[in-house]
Design a protein around this motif. Structure first.
Motif, PDB file in Angstrom:
ATOM      1  N   GLY A 105      23.357  38.184  43.799  1.00 31.68           N
ATOM      2  CA  GLY A 105      24.131  39.348  43.373  1.00 31.68           C
ATOM      3  C   GLY A 105      25.221  39.796  44.324  1.00 31.68           C
ATOM      4  N   ILE A 106      25.624  38.941  45.244  1.00 31.90           N
ATOM      5  CA  ILE A 106      26.683  39.305  46.182  1.00 31.90           C
ATOM      6  C   ILE A 106      28.024  39.359  45.449  1.00 31.90           C
ATOM      7  CG2 ILE A 106      27.918  38.595  48.277  1.00 31.90           C
ATOM      8  CD1 ILE A 106      25.151  37.486  49.236  1.00 31.90           C
ATOM      9  N   PHE A 107      28.169  38.538  44.406  1.00 34.07           N
ATOM     10  CA  PHE A 107      29.345  38.627  43.535  1.00 34.07           C
ATOM     11  C   PHE A 107      28.998  39.593  42.415  1.00 34.07           C
ATOM     12  CE2 PHE A 107      30.201  33.903  44.559  1.00 34.07           C
ATOM     13  CZ  PHE A 107      30.745  34.236  45.774  1.00 34.07           C
ATOM     14  N   GLY A 108      28.795  40.841  42.785  1.00 31.35           N
ATOM     15  CA  GLY A 108      28.371  41.846  41.818  1.00 31.35           C
ATOM     16  C   GLY A 108      29.492  42.753  41.386  1.00 31.35           C
ATOM     17  N   GLN A 109      29.136  43.983  41.120  1.00 24.98           N
ATOM     18  CA  GLN A 109      30.070  44.950  40.549  1.00 24.98           C
ATOM     19  C   GLN A 109      31.265  45.262  41.436  1.00 24.98           C
ATOM     20  OE1 GLN A 109      28.073  48.659  40.003  1.00 24.98           O
ATOM     21  NE2 GLN A 109      27.347  48.744  42.105  1.00 24.98           N
ATOM     22  N   ASN A 110      31.142  45.101  42.734  1.00 24.41           N
ATOM     23  CA  ASN A 110      32.262  45.411  43.628  1.00 24.41           C
ATOM     24  C   ASN A 110      33.172  44.214  43.858  1.00 24.41           C
ATOM     25  OD1 ASN A 110      31.330  48.061  44.100  1.00 24.41           O
ATOM     26  ND2 ASN A 110      29.841  47.265  45.542  1.00 24.41           N
ATOM     27  N   THR A 111      32.896  43.096  43.219  1.00 22.79           N
ATOM     28  CA  THR A 111      33.667  41.876  43.418  1.00 22.79           C
ATOM     29  C   THR A 111      34.475  41.612  42.158  1.00 22.79           C
ATOM     30  OG1 THR A 111      31.828  41.079  44.742  1.00 22.79           O
ATOM     31  CG2 THR A 111      33.501  39.485  44.185  1.00 22.79           C
ATOM     32  N   PRO A 112      35.749  41.932  42.183  1.00 22.71           N
ATOM     33  CA  PRO A 112      36.559  41.889  40.971  1.00 22.71           C
ATOM     34  C   PRO A 112      37.175  40.534  40.652  1.00 22.71           C
ATOM     35  CG  PRO A 112      37.871  42.712  42.766  1.00 22.71           C
ATOM     36  CD  PRO A 112      36.491  42.455  43.311  1.00 22.71           C
ATOM     37  N   MET A 113      36.504  39.464  40.930  1.00 23.09           N
ATOM     38  CA  MET A 113      37.147  38.179  40.695  1.00 23.09           C
ATOM     39  C   MET A 113      36.152  37.143  40.205  1.00 23.09           C
ATOM     40  SD  MET A 113      37.519  37.806  44.765  1.00 23.09           S
ATOM     41  CE  MET A 113      38.215  39.394  44.703  1.00 23.09           C
ATOM     42  N   ASP A 114      36.677  36.138  39.539  1.00 19.33           N
ATOM     43  CA  ASP A 114      35.879  35.004  39.095  1.00 19.33           C
ATOM     44  C   ASP A 114      36.108  33.893  40.109  1.00 19.33           C
ATOM     45  OD1 ASP A 114      34.601  32.925  37.896  1.00 19.33           O
ATOM     46  OD2 ASP A 114      35.772  32.971  36.049  1.00 19.33           O
ATOM     47  N   PHE A 115      35.094  33.571  40.883  1.00 19.08           N
ATOM     48  CA  PHE A 115      35.259  32.614  41.969  1.00 19.08           C
ATOM     49  C   PHE A 115      35.430  31.179  41.490  1.00 19.08           C
ATOM     50  CE2 PHE A 115      33.715  36.312  44.136  1.00 19.08           C
ATOM     51  CZ  PHE A 115      34.540  36.330  45.243  1.00 19.08           C
ATOM     52  N   ASP A 116      35.206  30.946  40.192  1.00 15.94           N
ATOM     53  CA  ASP A 116      35.455  29.611  39.665  1.00 15.94           C
ATOM     54  C   ASP A 116      36.952  29.321  39.591  1.00 15.94           C
ATOM     55  OD1 ASP A 116      32.721  29.135  39.325  1.00 15.94           O
ATOM     56  OD2 ASP A 116      32.734  30.030  37.322  1.00 15.94           O
ATOM     57  N   ASP A 117      37.779  30.373  39.564  1.00 21.70           N
ATOM     58  CA  ASP A 117      39.223  30.214  39.424  1.00 21.70           C
ATOM     59  C   ASP A 117      39.987  30.410  40.724  1.00 21.70           C
ATOM     60  OD1 ASP A 117      38.842  29.811  36.696  1.00 21.70           O
ATOM     61  OD2 ASP A 117      38.986  31.949  36.256  1.00 21.70           O
ATOM     62  N   ILE A 118      39.314  30.494  41.843  1.00 22.21           N
ATOM     63  CA  ILE A 118      39.969  30.770  43.127  1.00 22.21           C
ATOM     64  C   ILE A 118      40.016  29.508  43.980  1.00 22.21           C
ATOM     65  CG2 ILE A 118      39.661  31.989  45.326  1.00 22.21           C
ATOM     66  CD1 ILE A 118      38.796  34.388  43.773  1.00 22.21           C
ATOM     67  N   ASP A 119      41.146  29.297  44.629  1.00 17.51           N
ATOM     68  CA  ASP A 119      41.269  28.220  45.607  1.00 17.51           C
ATOM     69  C   ASP A 119      40.505  28.662  46.848  1.00 17.51           C
ATOM     70  OD1 ASP A 119      41.959  26.352  47.519  1.00 17.51           O
ATOM     71  OD2 ASP A 119      44.101  26.800  47.472  1.00 17.51           O
ATOM     72  N   MET A 120      39.388  28.050  47.106  1.00 19.14           N
ATOM     73  CA  MET A 120      38.504  28.470  48.201  1.00 19.14           C
ATOM     74  C   MET A 120      39.133  28.309  49.572  1.00 19.14           C
ATOM     75  SD  MET A 120      35.802  29.780  47.136  1.00 19.14           S
ATOM     76  CE  MET A 120      34.756  29.919  45.736  1.00 19.14           C
ATOM     77  N   ASP A 121      40.156  27.482  49.684  1.00 19.97           N
ATOM     78  CA  ASP A 121      40.815  27.289  50.974  1.00 19.97           C
ATOM     79  C   ASP A 121      41.977  28.256  51.183  1.00 19.97           C
ATOM     80  OD1 ASP A 121      39.156  25.197  51.866  1.00 19.97           O
ATOM     81  OD2 ASP A 121      40.258  23.782  50.608  1.00 19.97           O
ATOM     82  N   SER A 122      42.256  29.109  50.190  1.00 18.10           N
ATOM     83  CA  SER A 122      43.345  30.070  50.354  1.00 18.10           C
ATOM     84  C   SER A 122      42.867  31.272  51.154  1.00 18.10           C
ATOM     85  CB  SER A 122      43.887  30.510  48.992  1.00 18.10           C
ATOM     86  OG  SER A 122      42.903  31.225  48.271  1.00 18.10           O
ATOM     87  N   LYS A 123      43.832  31.993  51.728  1.00 17.16           N
ATOM     88  CA  LYS A 123      43.518  33.183  52.515  1.00 17.16           C
ATOM     89  C   LYS A 123      42.905  34.239  51.604  1.00 17.16           C
ATOM     90  CE  LYS A 123      47.698  32.502  55.066  1.00 17.16           C
ATOM     91  NZ  LYS A 123      48.999  33.098  55.349  1.00 17.16           N
TER      92      LYS A 123
END
Length: 174
Positions: A105-123
Motif C-alpha cells: 500500500g505504499i502506492f496508496g491514496q497519496n501517490t497520484p501516479m500510475d507507476f506502470d507508465d513512468i520511466d523509472m530512470d527519470s528524475k
C-alpha cells in the motif's frame, strides 16, 4: 598464564581483522569521512536502505530517480515494520521494490501516479517523492507535530492530487 595471553592476543587479532572487514564494506570513493552526510550514508548502507550507483560510486550530487525512491521507500517500510531489510534486486533491478510497494500500500491514496507508465530512470519530482514517502512509514511513525492548515503551503494547493502526501509530511515535521 601463557595460554591466557595467547587467547587474548588471538581474540584481539580477530577483532582487528573483523574491524578491517567492516570498514572495507563502505567502499564509496565519492563519500569522504569529512562530508557532512558521511555518517548518514554509512548508516543507511549498514541498515540495507541504500547501496549506491555501483560498488564504489554513491553519486551524492545526482538527482534521485523514481526507481531509487521506490527502493528507498520499500526498504524503509520493511525496516520499520519487520525490523530488517531483506529485499533484493530483481529483473529489472527495481522490480522487487515496485512489487513490494504495491503489495504493502505504499502506492496508496497519496501517490497520484500510475507507476506502470513512468520511466523509472527519470528524475523523480518533489510531489512524486512526497507521495511515495507519505506512505512508506506507518502513520504512528509520522505523528502530527505541526499545525499546517490546507492551502497554506504556497505551491501546494489542497485540490491537487499530490497535496495529501505533501501535507501529511509537512504536518509530521518532514
Amino acid at each position: 598464564m601463557r595460554k591466557l595471553l595467547s587467547l587474548i592476543l588471538a581474540a584481539l587479532m580477530c577483532l582487528t581483522m573483523m574491524s578491517t572487514v567492516f570498514a572495507a564494506e563502505f567502499k564509496f570513493t565519492d563519500v569522504k569521512e569529512s562530508d557532512w552526510f558521511y555518517k548518514e550514508v554509512k548508516s543507511a548502507v549498514e541498515m540495507g536502505l541504500i547501496n549506491g550507483k555501483s560498488e564504489t560510486i554513491y553519486a551524492p550530487e545526482d538527482n534521485l530517480t523514481y526507481a531509487e525512491a521506490i527502493k528507498l521507500a520499500a526498504c524503509m517500510h520493511q525496516l520499520a515494520t519487520k525490523g530488517a531489510v531483506t529485499l533484493k534486486n530483481g529483473d529489472p533491478w527495481y522490480a522487487t521494490y515496485v512489487e513490494y510497494c504495491y503489495i504493502n500500500g505504499i502506492f496508496g491514496q497519496n501517490t497520484p501516479m500510475d507507476f506502470d507508465d513512468i520511466d523509472m530512470d527519470s528524475k523523480i519530482t518533489r510531489s512524486g517523492y512526497m507521495g511515495i514517502f507519505a506512505n512508506a512509514l506507518p502513520d504512528n511513525m509520522l505523528p502530527v507535530i505541526n499545525y499546517v492548515p490546507d492551502n497554506t503551503i504556497p505551491d501546494v494547493p489542497s485540490n491537487t492530487d499530490y497535496a495529501p502526501g505533501v501535507y501529511k509530511l509537512y504536518r509530521a515535521g518532514i
